[in-house]
Design a protein around this motif. Sequence first.
Motif, short mmCIF file in Angstrom:
data_model
loop_
_atom_site.label_atom_id
_atom_site.label_comp_id
_atom_site.label_asym_id
_atom_site.label_seq_id
_atom_site.Cartn_x
_atom_site.Cartn_y
_atom_site.Cartn_z
N TRP A 71 1.07 -1.06 -0.53
CA TRP A 71 0.00 -0.10 0.31
C TRP A 71 0.93 1.60 0.01
CZ3 TRP A 71 -4.34 -1.73 -1.36
CH2 TRP A 71 -5.10 -3.09 -0.89
N SER A 72 2.33 1.09 -0.04
CA SER A 72 2.96 1.92 -0.74
C SER A 72 2.45 3.38 -1.26
CB SER A 72 4.58 2.04 -1.06
OG SER A 72 4.24 1.07 -1.98
N ALA A 73 2.22 3.11 -2.53
CA ALA A 73 1.00 3.98 -3.41
C ALA A 73 0.21 5.06 -2.36
CB ALA A 73 0.27 3.91 -4.53
N LEU A 74 -0.39 4.56 -1.24
CA LEU A 74 -1.27 5.70 -0.52
C LEU A 74 -0.29 6.63 0.29
CD1 LEU A 74 -3.02 3.21 0.93
CD2 LEU A 74 -3.87 4.22 -1.08
N PRO A 107 -7.06 -1.17 5.49
CA PRO A 107 -7.43 -1.69 4.28
C PRO A 107 -7.61 -3.08 5.38
CG PRO A 107 -5.51 -1.84 4.49
CD PRO A 107 -5.67 -0.92 6.34
N GLN A 108 -8.58 -3.92 4.80
CA GLN A 108 -9.09 -5.13 5.62
C GLN A 108 -9.80 -6.37 5.30
OE1 GLN A 108 -11.02 -3.88 9.79
NE2 GLN A 108 -11.34 -6.07 10.11
N LEU A 140 -7.29 -1.28 -4.30
CA LEU A 140 -7.25 0.55 -3.79
C LEU A 140 -7.91 1.22 -4.27
CD1 LEU A 140 -3.80 1.52 -3.49
CD2 LEU A 140 -3.65 1.26 -5.64
N ASP A 141 -8.70 1.60 -5.28
CA ASP A 141 -9.62 2.11 -5.48
C ASP A 141 -9.93 2.38 -4.17
OD1 ASP A 141 -8.28 1.91 -8.01
OD2 ASP A 141 -10.07 0.94 -8.93
N ALA A 146 -12.91 5.49 -0.51
CA ALA A 146 -13.47 5.37 1.25
C ALA A 146 -12.67 6.02 2.49
CB ALA A 146 -14.52 4.24 1.10
N GLY A 147 -11.53 5.67 1.85
CA GLY A 147 -10.40 5.63 3.02
C GLY A 147 -10.36 4.21 4.26
#
Length: 426
Positions: A71-74, A107-108, A140-141, A146-147
């Motif tokens: 998730w490094s793009a976040l 992210p769950q 990712l989208d 929505a977070g």
Amino acid sequence: MDAIEVIRAKRDRGELSTAQIDWVIAAYTRGDVADEQMSALAMAILLNGMNRREIADWTQAMIRSGERMDWSALDRPTADKHSTGGVGDKITLPLAPLVAACGAYVPQLSGRGLGHTGGTLDKLESVPGWRASLSNDEMLDVLRTAGAVVCAAGSGLAPADKKLYALRDVTGTVESIPLIASSIMSKKIAEGTGSLVLDVKVGSGAFMKDVTTARELAETMVALGTDAGVRTVALLTAMDRPLGRAVGNALEVEESVEVLAGGGPEDVVELTVRLAREMLEAAGVSGAKDPAKALQDGSAMDAWRRMIAAQGGDPDAALPRAAETLTVEAPASGVLSRLDAYAVGLAAWRLGAGRARKEDPVSFGAGVTLHAKPGDPVRAGQPLLTLHADETSRFERALEALDGGYAVSDAAADHLPLVIDRVTAG
């Protein structure tokens, strides 16, 4: 190297080497180690245990059996929560959007219910249109929109664990703490979250019945997360009575929405806020909005609606209702001194809210509504519980499950505190 050598080493109380662990997990995943051989090894681990290094190696080997998400793009830190499961444990539903509203991405990857404990995916699937299966790009989208995202783990995430979990379920080796801890943590570490808060349930409705065993599991999982570079903390929380007043898929969604609207049962709100604060602290979110405020000002509800809609659900749609109801009345006047979590969970399962096998369907409207909690005063004849089912034939067996599961006395009994302890690395 061969399977018999590894089995014998653990059977004879030996310490498995890193090379042995790497080989046996990889060989089992590709089918070169037979189920009966891995069953024997799992039983040897159950009986003789593993040390911290062995558990860490076992966990890492399972992670390497598949992909590791990134998730490094976040542009904000990530935080996740895992519960070991209980009765009425709908905390993920309000918690994920709440933490998102306060500044962290969530992210769950969640699971389905089996037996008397409910599954987060089953609950969310009671929302019309909501979709549990997402690709990594779709996850990712949804996170960017929505977070928070709550979805099923893909087949590429720790496939060794998926295969071993099914084997443990039919070989009497589920109870092994090294295998429980490595199963949970291999998936959570592979999920790629930067921080993790564990909710380890304790009591009759939980997998861990006593505080000592629950603490051992919590300490083991915290160590695994820490060793893997994931900031990890655990809370031991009560599951000797149901959480909240709703047990069952759509019933728990409805209660979760009440919490997000600034209401809901006191215990659900308290635990949701406590876990949210732990997640934000673990993620290192500076200047985060206080979760209690986010429940009151509507921002958590806004995040919920975005999250549901981003996964195809209609946040305004009516939730499923069971066709039939039956009221259980208080047998006497006094104080509800006991309401056993396992009895209520078993009753909800028999009403159709749960499944005996992973492939079984669930009834979204089935479950139990609690009209009183332990410690509340009750009057003889007052509604104590409402049972919800699609067929009246299910009520008899549900009532059998509840027989002896509640008591009315002259005074309240002692119960576990909602939050029993906090476990950190050290």
